[in-house]
Write a protein that holds these residues in place. Structure first.
Motif, PDB file in Angstrom:
ATOM      1  N   LYS A   1      38.488  46.403  35.587  1.00 21.40           N
ATOM      2  CA  LYS A   1      39.605  47.394  35.734  1.00 21.40           C
ATOM      3  C   LYS A   1      40.805  46.835  36.575  1.00 21.40           C
ATOM      4  O   LYS A   1      41.867  46.462  36.109  1.00 21.40           O
ATOM      5  CB  LYS A   1      39.613  48.680  35.998  1.00 21.40           C
ATOM      6  N   SER A   2      40.459  46.058  37.633  1.00 22.92           N
ATOM      7  CA  SER A   2      41.185  45.532  38.682  1.00 22.92           C
ATOM      8  C   SER A   2      41.681  44.111  37.967  1.00 22.92           C
ATOM      9  O   SER A   2      42.968  43.703  38.010  1.00 22.92           O
ATOM     10  CB  SER A   2      40.661  45.125  39.839  1.00 22.92           C
TER      11      SER A   2
ATOM     12  N   ASN B   1      45.673  43.145  37.225  1.00 23.74           N
ATOM     13  CA  ASN B   1      46.362  41.898  37.607  1.00 23.74           C
ATOM     14  C   ASN B   1      46.972  41.269  36.446  1.00 23.74           C
ATOM     15  O   ASN B   1      47.943  40.428  36.531  1.00 23.74           O
ATOM     16  CB  ASN B   1      45.416  41.240  38.363  1.00 23.74           C
TER      17      ASN B   1
ATOM     18  N   ASN C   1      49.555  43.161  43.442  1.00 31.46           N
ATOM     19  CA  ASN C   1      49.305  42.907  44.679  1.00 31.46           C
ATOM     20  C   ASN C   1      50.345  43.318  45.523  1.00 31.46           C
ATOM     21  O   ASN C   1      50.313  44.375  46.212  1.00 31.46           O
ATOM     22  CB  ASN C   1      48.552  41.480  45.340  1.00 31.46           C
TER      23      ASN C   1
ATOM     24  N   SER D   1      44.029  51.698  48.735  1.00 26.76           N
ATOM     25  CA  SER D   1      42.887  51.461  47.560  1.00 26.76           C
ATOM     26  C   SER D   1      42.178  52.568  47.188  1.00 26.76           C
ATOM     27  O   SER D   1      41.521  52.432  46.174  1.00 26.76           O
ATOM     28  CB  SER D   1      41.858  50.268  48.324  1.00 26.76           C
TER      29      SER D   1
ATOM     30  N   ASP E   1      46.865  52.853  38.118  1.00 31.75           N
ATOM     31  CA  ASP E   1      45.652  52.419  38.505  1.00 31.75           C
ATOM     32  C   ASP E   1      44.868  53.397  39.387  1.00 31.75           C
ATOM     33  O   ASP E   1      45.609  53.796  40.629  1.00 31.75           O
ATOM     34  CB  ASP E   1      46.050  50.829  39.349  1.00 31.75           C
TER      35      ASP E   1
END
Length: 336
Positions: A213-214, A218, A225, A241, A257
């Motif tokens: 997922k991250s 990105n 970020n 986070s 997210d």
């Protein structure tokens, strides 16, 4: 008038002891007609980051107004702001209004927890991210996310990652009867189709650890970020986070997210909440006995949904898929 003759007193004769406060107590809240509309994009310990007019370039840090009490405010909420909405350093606005939510993604810590946790508000679709390998797909997790999406008014979208490691055929077959939209991605390719499905929409991405997922976030938001750092700053200097955060997509829209989760409790969802998301079965389900769980025999021998298969109005596979979702409410799993 004789002293002590209380029967002849009127209002002007009665001495009223003033209260401790200087203002009269009232339940009426100020209307704040001049409040500026905004969307909550980040939350961090009593401070909310808001995008004025949904503009990612106009971020404002705000606190919750006292008159709202403990009204919950989460990422995705539409709010009204007053005070300093310039967004300049060391400025603080106030959230004075929380708009009615159009959809809600909720979860509980487990299936016995009576307290609901709103993860995201007003998302149009829920992107359920699952890897095809490393780690292997967990259908129980996917089923529970589908249940939460249907019950909360979100359109589900299944995103299968790492197709360069394993084929998607078996998993696609498992969800074919639900007419569930699916996007398949590879680790070594740009997620073009997924990006197209997110444009100009508010989409929440959910998945357990290791599914990629991250990596997707990105790729979808090249400066993710930096964006997370700006949204989560709010004067505290901590990276969120463990909190949901809304990130602006370059082509328009927002990708929310959500934090990685170990369990997805559904204590707040009833069988009727799930069936309501299936228009071809909802009317017949209303003919079921009170308290029917719609699982069929032996649990619910008088469930009327079986009649839909007998008359050909629903396929056996579609009813079986629905009942699999219903059964998933009782199978809480944890994901490392």
């Amino acid at each position: 008038m004789a002293r002590g003759d209380w029967r002849r007193l009127d209002e002007s004769d009665v001495r009223v002891r003033p209260g401790k406060g200087t203002r009269p107590r009232t339940k009426r809240r100020p209307e704040h007609a001049d409040a500026v509309p905004a969307m909550v994009v980040g939350v961090d310990r009593g401070r909310w980051t808001c995008a004025v007019d949904d503009d990612p370039e106009r971020l404002v840090t705000a606190m919750r107004a006292r008159e709202l009490g403990r009204t919950p405010v989460v990422v995705g909420d539409g709010v009204g702001l007053v005070g300093d909405t310039s967004g300049q350093p060391d400025t603080l606005a106030r959230i004075v209004r929380v708009d009615e939510r159009r959809s809600v993604l909720r979860r509980t810590a487990d299936d016995t927890d009576p307290f609901e946790r709103v993860v995201v508000a007003n998302a149009e679709q829920l992107v359920i991210v699952s890897a095809l390998a490393d780690p292997p797909p967990r259908r129980g997790f996917i089923d529970r996310c589908l249940v939460a999406a249907y019950a909360g008014g979100l359109e589900p979208l299944l995103c299968l990652t790492k197709s360069d490691l394993a084929p998607p055929d078996d998993l696609l077959a498992a969800y074919a009867e639900l007419a569930l939209p699916v996007v398949v991605t590879r680790s070594d390719q740009d997620p073009v189709e997924l990006r197209e499905r997110l444009v100009d929409r508010v989409s929440a991405l959910i998945g357990h650890s290791g599914v990629g997922k991250s990596t997707l976030v990105n790729k979808l938001v090249p400066d993710a970020n930096r964006a997370v750092g700006v949204v989560s700053g709010v004067g505290k200097g901590r990276h969120t986070s463990t909190q949901a955060v809304a990130l602006p997509l370059p082509g328009g829209g927002w990708a929310v997210d959500t934090p990685g989760i170990r369990s997805f409790g559904l204590a707040h969802i009833t069988p009727d909440d799930i069936v309501a998301a299936f228009p071809d079965m909802k009317a017949m389900a209303e003919e079921c006995p009170s308290g029917c769980g719609h699982l069929g025999a032996p649990e619910d021998p008088d469930c009327m949904l079986d009649a839909l298969v007998e008359t050909g109005e629903a396929s056996p596979g579609r009813l079986a898929s629905l009942r699999r979702l219903l059964e998933s409410r009782g199978r809480l799993e944890e994901y490392d």
